[in-house]
Design a protein around this motif. Structure first.
Motif, mmCIF file in Angstrom:
data_model
loop_
_atom_site.group_PDB
_atom_site.id
_atom_site.type_symbol
_atom_site.label_atom_id
_atom_site.label_comp_id
_atom_site.label_asym_id
_atom_site.label_seq_id
_atom_site.Cartn_x
_atom_site.Cartn_y
_atom_site.Cartn_z
ATOM 1 N N VAL A 14 0.869 -1.178 0.000
ATOM 2 C CA VAL A 14 0.000 0.000 0.000
ATOM 3 C C VAL A 14 0.901 1.222 0.000
ATOM 4 C CG1 VAL A 14 -1.588 1.380 1.398
ATOM 5 C CG2 VAL A 14 -1.953 -1.063 1.183
ATOM 6 N N ILE A 15 0.581 2.175 -0.868
ATOM 7 C CA ILE A 15 1.312 3.443 -0.835
ATOM 8 C C ILE A 15 0.428 4.446 -0.113
ATOM 9 C CG2 ILE A 15 2.288 5.313 -2.226
ATOM 10 C CD1 ILE A 15 3.120 3.231 -4.261
ATOM 11 N N GLY A 16 0.954 5.012 0.974
ATOM 12 C CA GLY A 16 0.180 5.936 1.790
ATOM 13 C C GLY A 16 0.617 7.366 1.558
ATOM 14 N N ASN A 17 -0.345 8.270 1.629
ATOM 15 C CA ASN A 17 -0.028 9.691 1.545
ATOM 16 C C ASN A 17 0.848 10.069 2.747
ATOM 17 O OD1 ASN A 17 -0.242 12.611 1.543
ATOM 18 N ND2 ASN A 17 -2.045 12.368 0.242
ATOM 19 N N GLU A 18 1.877 10.850 2.497
ATOM 20 C CA GLU A 18 2.842 11.249 3.530
ATOM 21 C C GLU A 18 2.155 11.798 4.790
ATOM 22 O OE1 GLU A 18 6.227 11.452 5.384
ATOM 23 O OE2 GLU A 18 6.287 10.805 3.280
ATOM 24 N N LYS A 19 0.993 12.439 4.608
ATOM 25 C CA LYS A 19 0.319 13.059 5.771
ATOM 26 C C LYS A 19 -0.152 12.027 6.803
ATOM 27 C CE LYS A 19 -4.414 13.257 3.936
ATOM 28 N NZ LYS A 19 -5.513 14.098 3.487
ATOM 29 N N TRP A 20 -0.212 10.747 6.406
ATOM 30 C CA TRP A 20 -0.660 9.707 7.341
ATOM 31 C C TRP A 20 0.481 9.060 8.113
ATOM 32 C CZ3 TRP A 20 -5.532 9.319 8.769
ATOM 33 C CH2 TRP A 20 -6.496 9.870 7.928
ATOM 34 N N ARG A 21 1.715 9.464 7.847
ATOM 35 C CA ARG A 21 2.866 8.890 8.569
ATOM 36 C C ARG A 21 2.685 9.148 10.075
ATOM 37 N NH1 ARG A 21 8.096 7.447 7.023
ATOM 38 N NH2 ARG A 21 7.953 8.427 4.966
ATOM 39 N N GLY A 22 2.809 8.099 10.879
ATOM 40 C CA GLY A 22 2.690 8.257 12.332
ATOM 41 C C GLY A 22 1.257 8.187 12.850
ATOM 42 N N SER A 23 0.272 8.095 11.935
ATOM 43 C CA SER A 23 -1.135 8.037 12.365
ATOM 44 C C SER A 23 -1.481 6.648 12.895
ATOM 45 C CB SER A 23 -2.061 8.364 11.191
ATOM 46 O OG SER A 23 -1.981 7.324 10.229
ATOM 47 N N GLU A 24 -2.641 6.539 13.526
ATOM 48 C CA GLU A 24 -3.076 5.236 14.049
ATOM 49 C C GLU A 24 -3.276 4.234 12.914
ATOM 50 O OE1 GLU A 24 -6.735 3.056 16.434
ATOM 51 O OE2 GLU A 24 -6.769 5.239 16.305
ATOM 52 N N ILE A 25 -3.859 4.684 11.786
ATOM 53 C CA ILE A 25 -4.050 3.778 10.635
ATOM 54 C C ILE A 25 -2.708 3.203 10.201
ATOM 55 C CG2 ILE A 25 -4.701 3.598 8.192
ATOM 56 C CD1 ILE A 25 -6.878 5.480 8.537
ATOM 57 N N ALA A 26 -1.722 4.099 10.020
ATOM 58 C CA ALA A 26 -0.402 3.668 9.534
ATOM 59 C C ALA A 26 0.243 2.683 10.510
ATOM 60 C CB ALA A 26 0.495 4.884 9.333
ATOM 61 N N GLN A 27 0.161 2.992 11.800
ATOM 62 C CA GLN A 27 0.784 2.119 12.806
ATOM 63 C C GLN A 27 0.158 0.724 12.797
ATOM 64 O OE1 GLN A 27 0.353 4.428 16.370
ATOM 65 N NE2 GLN A 27 2.030 5.807 15.844
ATOM 66 N N ARG A 34 2.867 -4.286 3.494
ATOM 67 C CA ARG A 34 4.033 -3.427 3.225
ATOM 68 C C ARG A 34 3.527 -2.032 2.890
ATOM 69 N NH1 ARG A 34 4.761 -8.232 0.655
ATOM 70 N NH2 ARG A 34 6.425 -9.569 1.439
ATOM 71 N N LEU A 35 3.810 -1.082 3.781
ATOM 72 C CA LEU A 35 3.313 0.282 3.630
ATOM 73 C C LEU A 35 4.467 1.217 3.280
ATOM 74 C CD1 LEU A 35 0.939 2.316 3.977
ATOM 75 C CD2 LEU A 35 1.549 2.440 6.400
ATOM 76 N N ILE A 36 4.316 1.932 2.173
ATOM 77 C CA ILE A 36 5.344 2.880 1.719
ATOM 78 C C ILE A 36 4.694 4.260 1.659
ATOM 79 C CG2 ILE A 36 6.921 3.462 -0.185
ATOM 80 C CD1 ILE A 36 6.322 0.450 -1.132
ATOM 81 N N PHE A 37 5.398 5.280 2.126
ATOM 82 C CA PHE A 37 4.825 6.636 2.084
ATOM 83 C C PHE A 37 5.358 7.417 0.889
ATOM 84 C CE2 PHE A 37 4.242 5.504 6.534
ATOM 85 C CZ PHE A 37 2.906 5.841 6.690
ATOM 86 N N GLU A 38 4.455 8.151 0.261
ATOM 87 C CA GLU A 38 4.803 8.985 -0.906
ATOM 88 C C GLU A 38 4.241 10.376 -0.692
ATOM 89 O OE1 GLU A 38 6.156 8.711 -4.012
ATOM 90 O OE2 GLU A 38 6.736 6.609 -4.072
ATOM 91 N N ASP A 39 4.930 11.360 -1.224
ATOM 92 C CA ASP A 39 4.478 12.741 -1.102
ATOM 93 C C ASP A 39 3.481 13.138 -2.186
ATOM 94 O OD1 ASP A 39 4.657 14.716 0.663
ATOM 95 O OD2 ASP A 39 6.695 15.348 0.183
ATOM 96 N N GLY A 40 3.515 12.440 -3.344
ATOM 97 C CA GLY A 40 2.783 12.942 -4.504
ATOM 98 C C GLY A 40 1.461 12.270 -4.799
ATOM 99 N N LEU A 41 0.692 11.888 -3.770
ATOM 100 C CA LEU A 41 -0.579 11.209 -4.039
ATOM 101 C C LEU A 41 -1.740 12.174 -4.260
ATOM 102 C CD1 LEU A 41 -0.752 7.999 -1.824
ATOM 103 C CD2 LEU A 41 0.323 8.356 -4.018
ATOM 104 N N GLY A 42 -1.521 13.448 -4.042
ATOM 105 C CA GLY A 42 -2.579 14.427 -4.290
ATOM 106 C C GLY A 42 -3.783 14.206 -3.394
ATOM 107 N N LEU A 43 -4.933 13.948 -3.999
ATOM 108 C CA LEU A 43 -6.189 13.825 -3.256
ATOM 109 C C LEU A 43 -6.356 12.471 -2.575
ATOM 110 C CD1 LEU A 43 -8.479 15.239 -6.113
ATOM 111 C CD2 LEU A 43 -7.704 16.499 -4.110
ATOM 112 N N VAL A 44 -5.519 11.516 -2.952
ATOM 113 C CA VAL A 44 -5.678 10.126 -2.488
ATOM 114 C C VAL A 44 -4.962 9.920 -1.149
ATOM 115 C CG1 VAL A 44 -5.014 7.737 -3.036
ATOM 116 C CG2 VAL A 44 -5.954 9.234 -4.817
#
Length: 209
Positions: A14-27, A34-44
């Protein structure tokens, strides 16, 4: 911008929007998939596979006003991706839920899955990822009964959503999903079509809802 479409997501990731890093969902997702964070997901918020994205509407988004609606409409207009909208439905946000349901399901034709909290949202995302992995890896010539079992992985949440319709319990929800296959097709069903499944009394209620 909706930039997620150009990103190729390996199955099981799963590629997660950077804004979710450290959130309960991400944890809660980490360690299960396998969760990878990306900066460029826009609205997703989360990108599950090449064609499927999660847009998460939190309790705070619902209470804060209409910004989340604009985000959903922009996503729908700008993207050919399959958007699944997960909405945090709590005692505080419950009053806004019907309006969100109408917008997402009836007006935008997207899948809406209510959850109680971020923990439930992470379970749902994990189920969907498992479902896509199985769908991808199974042999097309395999036993159709086994395939049926796999495809039910993503159904409990849809099943729960259909049960939110007034006058629809577990039995009717099951009959409706067996007949129409998806919430979107159920929303577009006529009263006559619904009558064949649930009878004359319940059909108009379901149709108007």
């Amino acid at each position: 911008p909706v930039t997620a479409g150009s990103i190729v997501v390996p199955y099981g990731h799963v590629i997660g929007n950077e804004k979710w890093r450290g959130s309960e969902i991400a944890q809660r997702l980490q360690g299960k998939i396998r969760l990878i964070f990306e900066d460029g997901l826009g609205l997703v918020d989360f990108h599950l596979s090449n064609r499927t994205c999660i847009l998460f509407i939190s309790e705070a988004d619902l209470v804060a006003g209409d910004e989340f609606k604009r985000r959903l409409v922009r996503f729908r207009n700008a993207s050919s991706l399959r958007g699944i909208v997960i909405v945090e439905r709590s005692q505080i946000s419950d009053q806004y839920f019907l309006a969100v349901q109408k917008l997402v399901v009836l007006e935008l034709g997207m899948v809406l899955l209510p959850v109680a909290n971020q923990g439930e949202a992470s379970q749902l995302i994990t189920q969907l990822v498992s479902f896509y992995v199985r769908e991808q890896s199974k042999d097309h010539n395999s036993n159709p009964f086994i395939r049926k079992q796999c495809s039910q992985l993503a159904e409990p949440s849809v099943f729960r959503t259909v049960q939110q319709i007034p006058g629809v319990g577990k039995t009717k929800a099951l009959l409706l999903l067996q007949r129409f296959g998806s919430i979107h097709r159920l929303c577009n069903a006529s009263v006559k079509e619904l009558e064949l499944v649930v009878g004359q009394t319940a059909a108009p209620q379901i149709y108007s809802f």
